[in-house]
Design a protein around this motif. Structure first.
Motif: not given
Length: 326
Positions: A187-194
């Motif tokens: 449903d959503a994706a986030v940046d693991a390196r942020a």
């Protein structure tokens, strides 16, 4: 004579060679499979290098999942016939043109599933199912945070989580991996390196804590992920390619949350009937098109070193497969 990838001492891909191997005789409860494709995971490469928590016996042929055709059947085997298309799983031995396995380690393929997909299906999806259903008790309406969402078990966890009715937030380190996660149902994706990773997770879940974390990464990712849990949350430890993390023990108390280990290998040893029932369910869902792996790249058996290196680097979005001559 069939060939196999083998080494007399554990080490990197360069330590392995492709050699002719004598065919192993069958015992009554075994089958012989002509392997058509074998999946390569990070864990396969880790095991081959001697860096997995359990070291295999020597000499060693890597490979824990494959698919092919049955070409010989032991006298005590029932329910299988010559020519059956099957998937196979084992503790090594499958980077080869042929394998002898217990009949219980193979399963007939749905008609719609080809060898390449079947070669990367059983271990990842059985792990995700065991983690989310048996250990995480994930329920419809809950939120699942998947670390390493572009990897083998992470991508499987997205699909299993959606099937179970959860809202899925995928965390991945590159744009192609995040795109794959969204295409797989997240449903959503986030940046693991942020640097603002926790804030991205909060925004993706309307400022609420998540219910279940699927952690196949470990290392520095574990602590902030556990802190992102809500009350009564469950943090599932699948693996730790980024290293073994240290977690402050006050965190589970303050959140009323649990740190839960997931070991698919020991699960199969201690609870074989339940493990078999789980495999039956994931293959049923595969036949219906609900669960389906994504192939990033396919290599010939002779290119096993390049394939193992690609799997170890983990840069590609999707699974790496070795294919054999038909």
């Amino acid at each position: 004579m069939p060939r196999a990838v083998i080494a007399d001492e554990l080490g990197p891909p360069s330590a392995y060679s492709l050699r002719d191997m004598p065919s192993q005789p069958l015992v009554p409860h075994q089958v012989r499979i002509a392997i058509r494709a074998a999946g390569i995971s990070y864990v396969d490469v880790l095991t081959a290098d001697g860096r997995y928590q359990v070291k295999p016996p020597l000499p060693f042929v890597p490979g824990s999942e494959a698919a092919g055709e049955i070409i010989e059947i032991g006298s005590a085997v029932t329910g299988l016939i010559l020519g059956d298309r099957v998937s196979a799983s084992g503790w090594g031995g499958l980077f080869a043109e042929e394998a002898v396995l217990p009949a219980r380690a193979v399963r007939k393929l749905p008609d719609a599933m080809g060898f390449t997909e079947a070669a990367v299906f059983p271990v990842s999806y059985a792990t995700a199912w065991h983690a989310l259903v048996d250990r995480g008790l994930l329920r419809a309406g809950e939120t699942l945070l998947v670390l390493g969402a572009g990897g083998a078990t992470g991508y499987a966890a997205i699909q299993v989580g959606k099937h179970l009715g959860a809202r899925v937030i995928a965390s991945a380190s590159s744009e192609p991996k995040r795109a794959l996660a969204l295409a797989g149902g997240a449903d959503a994706a986030v940046d693991a390196r942020a640097e603002d990773w926790r804030e991205q997770v909060k925004i993706a879940n309307s400022a609420k804590g998540v219910d279940v974390v699927f952690d196949s990464i470990g290392g520095a990712a574990t602590d902030p992920a556990f802190r992102s849990l809500g009350w009564g949350g469950r943090h599932l430890v699948i693996g730790f390619p980024a290293g073994i993390a240290a977690l402050r023990t006050n965190l589970p108390l303050l959140k009323g949350s649990s740190l839960v280990g997931v070991d698919i290998r020991q699960f199969g040893e201690f609870e074989p009937e339940k493990a078999e029932a789980n495999r039956g369910e994931i293959f049923r869902l595969a036949a219906e098109g609900v669960l389906r792996p994504h192939i990033a790249a396919s290599y010939r058996l002779e290119q096993f070193r390049e394939a193992m290196t690609a799997a170890a680097e983990g840069a590609q979005a999707g699974r790496i497969v070795l294919t054999m001559e038909t």
